[in-house]
Design a protein around this motif. Structure first.
Motif, PDB file in Angstrom:
ATOM      1  N   PHE A  10       5.939  -9.227 -42.660  1.00  0.00           N
ATOM      2  CA  PHE A  10       5.990  -7.990 -42.288  1.00  0.00           C
ATOM      3  C   PHE A  10       5.165  -7.342 -43.058  1.00  0.00           C
ATOM      4  O   PHE A  10       5.139  -6.170 -43.135  1.00  0.00           O
ATOM      5  CB  PHE A  10       7.442  -7.473 -42.145  1.00  0.00           C
ATOM      6  N   ILE A  19      -2.145 -22.576 -39.239  1.00  0.00           N
ATOM      7  CA  ILE A  19      -1.576 -23.241 -38.713  1.00  0.00           C
ATOM      8  C   ILE A  19      -2.560 -24.595 -38.410  1.00  0.00           C
ATOM      9  O   ILE A  19      -1.953 -25.821 -38.141  1.00  0.00           O
ATOM     10  CB  ILE A  19      -2.720 -22.191 -37.071  1.00  0.00           C
ATOM     11  N   THR A 150     -13.291 -19.164 -31.871  1.00  0.00           N
ATOM     12  CA  THR A 150     -12.040 -18.826 -30.420  1.00  0.00           C
ATOM     13  C   THR A 150     -11.393 -17.574 -31.188  1.00  0.00           C
ATOM     14  O   THR A 150     -10.269 -16.968 -30.066  1.00  0.00           O
ATOM     15  CB  THR A 150     -11.777 -19.090 -28.976  1.00  0.00           C
ATOM     16  N   THR A 151     -10.515 -18.055 -31.628  1.00  0.00           N
ATOM     17  CA  THR A 151      -9.525 -17.218 -32.848  1.00  0.00           C
ATOM     18  C   THR A 151      -9.948 -15.558 -33.101  1.00  0.00           C
ATOM     19  O   THR A 151     -10.796 -15.662 -33.419  1.00  0.00           O
ATOM     20  CB  THR A 151      -8.788 -18.591 -33.787  1.00  0.00           C
ATOM     21  N   SER A 152      -8.980 -15.176 -33.443  1.00  0.00           N
ATOM     22  CA  SER A 152      -9.106 -13.922 -33.935  1.00  0.00           C
ATOM     23  C   SER A 152      -9.538 -13.976 -36.021  1.00  0.00           C
ATOM     24  O   SER A 152      -9.293 -12.838 -36.569  1.00  0.00           O
ATOM     25  CB  SER A 152      -7.545 -13.133 -34.239  1.00  0.00           C
ATOM     26  N   LYS A 291      -6.630 -13.596 -40.735  1.00  0.00           N
ATOM     27  CA  LYS A 291      -6.702 -12.858 -39.951  1.00  0.00           C
ATOM     28  C   LYS A 291      -6.850 -11.381 -40.578  1.00  0.00           C
ATOM     29  O   LYS A 291      -6.104 -11.111 -42.016  1.00  0.00           O
ATOM     30  CB  LYS A 291      -5.168 -12.293 -38.971  1.00  0.00           C
ATOM     31  N   LEU A 294      -4.112  -4.922 -39.347  1.00  0.00           N
ATOM     32  CA  LEU A 294      -4.303  -4.533 -37.921  1.00  0.00           C
ATOM     33  C   LEU A 294      -4.153  -2.622 -38.336  1.00  0.00           C
ATOM     34  O   LEU A 294      -4.882  -2.188 -37.573  1.00  0.00           O
ATOM     35  CB  LEU A 294      -2.994  -4.322 -37.897  1.00  0.00           C
TER      36      LEU A 294
ATOM     37  N   LEU B  39       6.267  -3.774 -38.868  1.00  0.00           N
ATOM     38  CA  LEU B  39       5.466  -3.616 -39.884  1.00  0.00           C
ATOM     39  C   LEU B  39       4.595  -2.758 -40.814  1.00  0.00           C
ATOM     40  O   LEU B  39       5.711  -1.401 -40.534  1.00  0.00           O
ATOM     41  CB  LEU B  39       3.573  -4.618 -39.386  1.00  0.00           C
ATOM     42  N   LEU B  54       4.184   0.237 -38.628  1.00  0.00           N
ATOM     43  CA  LEU B  54       3.616  -0.514 -37.763  1.00  0.00           C
ATOM     44  C   LEU B  54       4.598  -1.081 -36.525  1.00  0.00           C
ATOM     45  O   LEU B  54       5.124  -2.416 -36.989  1.00  0.00           O
ATOM     46  CB  LEU B  54       2.492  -0.962 -37.646  1.00  0.00           C
ATOM     47  N   ALA B  98      -2.910 -19.060 -33.688  1.00  0.00           N
ATOM     48  CA  ALA B  98      -4.486 -18.442 -34.199  1.00  0.00           C
ATOM     49  C   ALA B  98      -5.120 -17.485 -33.918  1.00  0.00           C
ATOM     50  O   ALA B  98      -5.724 -16.550 -33.899  1.00  0.00           O
ATOM     51  CB  ALA B  98      -4.717 -19.882 -34.604  1.00  0.00           C
ATOM     52  N   ALA B  99      -5.071 -17.894 -32.250  1.00  0.00           N
ATOM     53  CA  ALA B  99      -6.411 -16.461 -31.721  1.00  0.00           C
ATOM     54  C   ALA B  99      -5.714 -15.525 -31.652  1.00  0.00           C
ATOM     55  O   ALA B  99      -6.600 -14.414 -31.595  1.00  0.00           O
ATOM     56  CB  ALA B  99      -6.072 -17.225 -30.058  1.00  0.00           C
ATOM     57  N   CYS B 100      -4.385 -15.615 -31.472  1.00  0.00           N
ATOM     58  CA  CYS B 100      -3.626 -13.881 -31.405  1.00  0.00           C
ATOM     59  C   CYS B 100      -3.839 -12.740 -32.837  1.00  0.00           C
ATOM     60  O   CYS B 100      -3.910 -13.182 -33.246  1.00  0.00           O
ATOM     61  CB  CYS B 100      -2.250 -13.536 -30.818  1.00  0.00           C
ATOM     62  N   PRO B 101      -4.934 -11.962 -32.683  1.00  0.00           N
ATOM     63  CA  PRO B 101      -5.012 -11.545 -33.607  1.00  0.00           C
ATOM     64  C   PRO B 101      -4.153 -10.223 -34.292  1.00  0.00           C
ATOM     65  O   PRO B 101      -4.192  -9.958 -35.026  1.00  0.00           O
ATOM     66  CB  PRO B 101      -6.260  -9.916 -33.077  1.00  0.00           C
ATOM     67  N   TYR B 102      -3.116 -10.612 -33.436  1.00  0.00           N
ATOM     68  CA  TYR B 102      -1.938  -9.628 -33.565  1.00  0.00           C
ATOM     69  C   TYR B 102      -0.364 -10.321 -33.642  1.00  0.00           C
ATOM     70  O   TYR B 102       0.382  -9.928 -34.094  1.00  0.00           O
ATOM     71  CB  TYR B 102      -1.602  -8.254 -32.678  1.00  0.00           C
ATOM     72  N   ASP B 103      -1.102 -12.090 -34.050  1.00  0.00           N
ATOM     73  CA  ASP B 103       1.002 -12.484 -34.135  1.00  0.00           C
ATOM     74  C   ASP B 103       2.585 -11.851 -33.732  1.00  0.00           C
ATOM     75  O   ASP B 103       2.740 -12.129 -34.104  1.00  0.00           O
ATOM     76  CB  ASP B 103       1.033 -11.954 -36.275  1.00  0.00           C
ATOM     77  N   ARG B 183      -4.898   5.239 -29.177  1.00  0.00           N
ATOM     78  CA  ARG B 183      -5.788   3.973 -29.744  1.00  0.00           C
ATOM     79  C   ARG B 183      -5.417   2.844 -29.521  1.00  0.00           C
ATOM     80  O   ARG B 183      -4.230   2.539 -30.861  1.00  0.00           O
ATOM     81  CB  ARG B 183      -6.535   4.500 -30.602  1.00  0.00           C
ATOM     82  N   VAL B 185      -5.313  -0.756 -31.782  1.00  0.00           N
ATOM     83  CA  VAL B 185      -5.295  -1.176 -32.971  1.00  0.00           C
ATOM     84  C   VAL B 185      -6.327  -2.603 -33.148  1.00  0.00           C
ATOM     85  O   VAL B 185      -6.609  -3.422 -31.874  1.00  0.00           O
ATOM     86  CB  VAL B 185      -4.146  -1.300 -33.862  1.00  0.00           C
ATOM     87  N   LEU B 186      -7.118  -2.819 -33.681  1.00  0.00           N
ATOM     88  CA  LEU B 186      -8.090  -3.904 -33.925  1.00  0.00           C
ATOM     89  C   LEU B 186      -8.252  -3.760 -33.033  1.00  0.00           C
ATOM     90  O   LEU B 186      -8.741  -5.256 -31.825  1.00  0.00           O
ATOM     91  CB  LEU B 186      -7.071  -5.314 -34.095  1.00  0.00           C
ATOM     92  N   ALA B 189     -11.502  -6.991 -31.428  1.00  0.00           N
ATOM     93  CA  ALA B 189     -10.242  -8.366 -31.546  1.00  0.00           C
ATOM     94  C   ALA B 189     -11.457  -8.749 -30.248  1.00  0.00           C
ATOM     95  O   ALA B 189     -11.166  -9.599 -30.197  1.00  0.00           O
ATOM     96  CB  ALA B 189      -9.303  -8.348 -31.471  1.00  0.00           C
ATOM     97  N   PHE B 199      -1.306   8.227 -34.084  1.00  0.00           N
ATOM     98  CA  PHE B 199      -1.377   8.284 -34.910  1.00  0.00           C
ATOM     99  C   PHE B 199      -2.254   9.393 -35.946  1.00  0.00           C
ATOM    100  O   PHE B 199      -2.277   9.828 -36.742  1.00  0.00           O
ATOM    101  CB  PHE B 199      -2.964   6.890 -36.222  1.00  0.00           C
TER     102      PHE B 199
END
Lengths: 295, 205
Positions: A10, A19, A150-152, A291, A294, B39, B54, B98-103, B183, B185-186, B189, B199
């Motif tokens: 969190f 992973i 292709t991951t972040s 990663k 944020l 978060l 956040l 793994a691909a998602c920048p935002y989990d 705006r 975030v990130l 990505a 913000f």
């Protein structure tokens, strides 16, 4: 708020990606990469042609099959669903492309072995099939790196990664050729193989040095700390840099000056250490994903 | 065609987790799976400390990385911009995570309910919707949206820090906020998310 901290996920700060961090992931990608590289050498450099289909060729195909089997058995929750749909996103997904390449390699390499051994007179067809299988093997080598890119994860999103996978798989393939050369199973000069191995070992180290200096700022410090002082220190510094590159590279140089003598033990040590390096590299690389924050 | 999106005002968020709870109630997610989370970041040393909240959920990106990596097309983007997962096509590869920048994707491993292996009647009712060994994700409460309602997290927020609407409609409140000051975030990505943040005062507490 205490619950948030204990959950550990969190937070806005950089987070590790675990992973593909299991040992069997590293094993599977080591097997598929090394086997594919070995097969490619046999086909394009003709090192396996002296005695028709050799132990080397069976070993190459066997390693790729074993790696693919490990991934298939351990990675997927619903294998039947995967088999039904894995090709539908071939236009975008590197998993789909990799699996298609694995299928092409698996089928054509086995068919070419069967044709070559049991159906003389089909040399042109057999040769064509082995070349297509070798091209598919090249995709099998690089597809994990293209998937990672292709991951972040900024560390994985590097253009150097496919090259690093090619080089390290090439090292694995050559290390096995060195081992098999001792069994007189491959027809190639040991000196040539050792020089090529030494070159690839040096290139591998150089590639990672460049790669580590080019990680984007957001996760650079965390990644370097993880590799040099964190939990991946043994895999990176000891397994990869020292045992996997430093010592075998030194031994390759020593063996060059001792080429008039019996170098069996030296050569055995070089190939085993190089293979340890390839495995270690997969181990730390797959766990070094972080990663970015944020905010 | 609408493109649904959300704007979250971090200056108003007090980190109460009402959105997290509302989401759990709406979607009946099992233990360990939170499709809407808050978060937090603590900075500085006493007495000069600040805490930033956040709230996050699936960002329903215009160029979703999760859709790209999925080998079985279990993830897809609907014409209204909502990214959904088809549980019957998900084979558990986890590459999307793994691909998602935002989990924003969560793997559902069946470890029973909140009170052990035996599920309570309400858990039994809810968990039937999910398939163990697949990923779960926020779908902007698409069932509610289809009925003209807003997502549960938006409705539950006691300080009204979330705004939901059509980003393509220039008259909507969200698109005006996006045009003015909200705006992403990130943004580096490269997924072009449909969830934006305000913000204005740094989001400090």
């Amino acid at each position: 708020m205490t619950a948030n901290k204990s959950a550990g996920t969190f937070v806005i700060q950089p987070r590790p990606v675990d992973i593909w961090g299991e040992l069997w992931h590293a094993m599977a990608f080591t097997f598929t990469g090394t086997g594919s590289a070995l097969y490619t050498y046999l086909v394009f450099l003709g090192v396996g042609e002296a005695r028709g289909y050799t132990i080397a060729e069976f070993l190459a195909i066997g390693l790729v099959f074993l790696g693919a089997l490990i991934i298939f058995a351990l990675e997927l929750t619903y294998r039947s669903v995967f088999l039904r749909y894995f090709f539908v996103n071939i236009g975008q997904s590197w998993i789909s492309r990799g699996v298609v390449a694995l299928f092409i390699f698996g089928i054509l390499s086995v068919v070419s072995v069967l044709l070559g051994n049991f159906n003389p007179g089909t040399e042109t067809l057999t040769r064509t099939l082995t070349i297509i299988a070798a091209l598919a093997a090249l995709v099998v080598i690089v597809y994990p790196s293209l998937l990672l890119s292709t991951t972040s994860v900024p560390f994985w999103r590097s253009r150097l990664l496919p090259l690093e996978f090619l080089v390290s798989s090439g090292i694995g393939g050559l290390a096995i050729i060195v081992l098999l050369q001792g069994l007189r199973d491959v027809a190639i000069s040991l000196d040539y193989v050792l020089i090529a191995l030494g070159f690839l070992l040096a290139a591998n180290l150089l590639l990672y040095l460049i790669h580590l200096t080019r990680i984007p700022i957001g996760t650079k410090r965390q990644t370097i700390e993880l590799l040099t002082r964190g939990e991946l220190r043994s895999w990176f510094l000891m397994g990869f840099v020292v045992l996997g590159i430093g010592i075998p590279l030194a031994l390759v140089i020593v063996s060059y000056f001792l080429r008039e003598l019996d170098r069996s033990a030296l050569v055995l040590a070089i190939s085993l250490l190089a293979l340890i390096g390839v495995f270690s590299q997969r181990c730390w690389l797959l766990r070094a994903g972080i990663k970015p924050a944020l905010l | 065609m609408a493109r649904y999106g959300m704007v979250i005002d971090t200056n108003r968020c007090v980190g109460c987790d009402a959105c997290t709870l509302a989401c759990k109630v709406q979607n009946g997610t099992p233990p360990g799976v939170l499709l809407a989370r808050v978060l937090e970041k603590e900075e500085g040393k006493y007495p000069n400390v600040k805490r930033t909240y956040l709230p996050v959920l699936c960002f329903h990106c215009q160029d979703p990385a999760c859709v790209e990596v999925c080998p079985s097309k279990a993830l897809s983007k609907r014409p209204d911009g909502i990214v959904v997962v088809d549980k019957d096509r998900c084979c558990g590869v986890k590459a999307c995570m793994a691909a998602c920048p935002y989990d924003a994707l969560h793997f559902y491993e069946n470890h029973g309910g909140y009170f052990g292996e035996t599920l309570t009647p309400i858990e039994e009712y809810y968990y039937r919707r999910h398939r163990p060994g697949t990923v779960l994700k926020c779908d902007f409460c698409s069932e509610r949206v289809a009925q003209g309602m807003v997502p549960a997290c938006v409705e539950a927020c006691p300080v009204s820090c979330r705004y939901f609407g059509d980003l393509e409609d220039p008259k909507s409140h969200v698109s005006q906020l996006v045009k003015k000051e909200a705006r992403q975030v990130l943004p580096e990505a490269g997924t072009n998310p449909s969830v934006f943040y305000l913000f204005t005062s740094g989001g400090d507490r």
